[in-house]
Scaffold this motif. Structure first.
Motif, mmCIF file in Angstrom:
data_model
loop_
_atom_site.group_PDB
_atom_site.id
_atom_site.type_symbol
_atom_site.label_atom_id
_atom_site.label_comp_id
_atom_site.label_asym_id
_atom_site.label_seq_id
_atom_site.Cartn_x
_atom_site.Cartn_y
_atom_site.Cartn_z
ATOM 1 N N GLY A 18 0.823 -1.194 0.000
ATOM 2 C CA GLY A 18 0.000 0.000 0.000
ATOM 3 C C GLY A 18 0.856 1.242 0.000
ATOM 4 N N ASN A 19 0.203 2.372 -0.156
ATOM 5 C CA ASN A 19 0.969 3.607 -0.276
ATOM 6 C C ASN A 19 0.674 4.604 0.838
ATOM 7 N N ALA A 20 -0.092 4.207 1.868
ATOM 8 C CA ALA A 20 -0.423 5.145 2.942
ATOM 9 C C ALA A 20 -0.339 4.461 4.295
ATOM 10 N N VAL A 21 -0.020 5.266 5.308
ATOM 11 C CA VAL A 21 0.016 4.780 6.684
ATOM 12 C C VAL A 21 -0.627 5.852 7.568
ATOM 13 N N HIS A 36 3.364 8.238 -3.448
ATOM 14 C CA HIS A 36 3.007 7.753 -4.784
ATOM 15 C C HIS A 36 4.263 7.855 -5.636
ATOM 16 N N THR A 37 4.652 6.761 -6.255
ATOM 17 C CA THR A 37 5.901 6.743 -7.002
ATOM 18 C C THR A 37 5.740 7.398 -8.372
ATOM 19 N N ALA A 38 6.836 7.940 -8.841
ATOM 20 C CA ALA A 38 6.859 8.589 -10.151
ATOM 21 C C ALA A 38 6.337 7.632 -11.209
ATOM 22 N N GLY A 39 5.513 8.165 -12.095
ATOM 23 C CA GLY A 39 4.985 7.375 -13.192
ATOM 24 C C GLY A 39 3.680 6.668 -12.893
ATOM 25 N N GLU A 40 3.296 6.555 -11.632
ATOM 26 C CA GLU A 40 2.032 5.881 -11.320
ATOM 27 C C GLU A 40 0.904 6.904 -11.250
ATOM 28 N N ALA A 41 -0.312 6.403 -11.250
ATOM 29 C CA ALA A 41 -1.497 7.235 -11.058
ATOM 30 C C ALA A 41 -2.322 6.597 -9.960
ATOM 31 N N THR A 42 -3.048 7.410 -9.225
ATOM 32 C CA THR A 42 -3.891 6.882 -8.155
ATOM 33 C C THR A 42 -5.317 6.735 -8.665
ATOM 34 N N LYS A 61 0.333 16.033 -10.783
ATOM 35 C CA LYS A 61 -0.926 16.741 -11.012
ATOM 36 C C LYS A 61 -2.007 16.075 -10.182
ATOM 37 N N ILE A 62 -3.001 16.887 -9.797
ATOM 38 C CA ILE A 62 -4.176 16.359 -9.121
ATOM 39 C C ILE A 62 -5.406 16.816 -9.892
ATOM 40 N N PHE A 87 -4.308 11.653 -8.189
ATOM 41 C CA PHE A 87 -3.016 12.180 -8.594
ATOM 42 C C PHE A 87 -2.580 11.443 -9.852
ATOM 43 N N PHE A 88 -1.928 12.150 -10.773
ATOM 44 C CA PHE A 88 -1.439 11.532 -12.000
ATOM 45 C C PHE A 88 -0.261 12.357 -12.516
ATOM 46 N N ASP A 89 0.354 11.911 -13.598
ATOM 47 C CA ASP A 89 1.550 12.578 -14.146
ATOM 48 C C ASP A 89 2.555 12.894 -13.034
#
Length: 113
Positions: A18-21, A36-42, A61-62, A87-89
């Motif tokens: 997961g990406n949150a704590v 959130h790692t570079a290149g991924e989108a949520t 970007k959001i 979030f994206f880009d």
């Protein structure tokens, strides 16, 4: 009083899926830190409570509803309950502090499809 080390929380993120704590869970608000790692989108994920995102580091970007904004370290974004957002880009790993206000169910994704 509650004191939490952001460094320790980010280390905890490295050790779990997961990406949150969760940072804090009180009656009036819940706080999480997310990466959130570079290149991924949520995924687009509306929640049942208002949210405030503070960008600790990174850039991307959001999208909130129909609005799109570039974000970088130091930016703050408010998201009203029920609005789809994502979030994206993501150009540099994005670390955000997320505050869920008036949350009776702090991890509620009940509005997510």
């Amino acid at each position: 009083m509650t004191h939490v080390s952001a460094t320790d929380l980010l280390d905890e993120l490295d050790d779990k899926q997961g990406n949150a704590v969760e940072v804090l869970d009180e009656d009036s608000l819940t706080v999480e830190i997310a990466r959130h790692t570079a290149g991924e989108a949520t995924p687009k994920n509306p929640h049942t409570e208002d949210e405030l995102y503070y960008v600790v580091s990174g850039s991307g970007k959001i999208r909130v509803g129909d609005d799109v904004h570039s974000v970088e370290s130091g930016d703050t974004v408010f998201v009203e309950q029920g609005l789809e957002h994502d979030f994206f880009d993501i150009g540099e790993d994005l670390v955000t502090l997320i505050v869920f206000a008036d949350s009776s169910n702090p991890t509620s994704y009940s509005m997510r499809e």
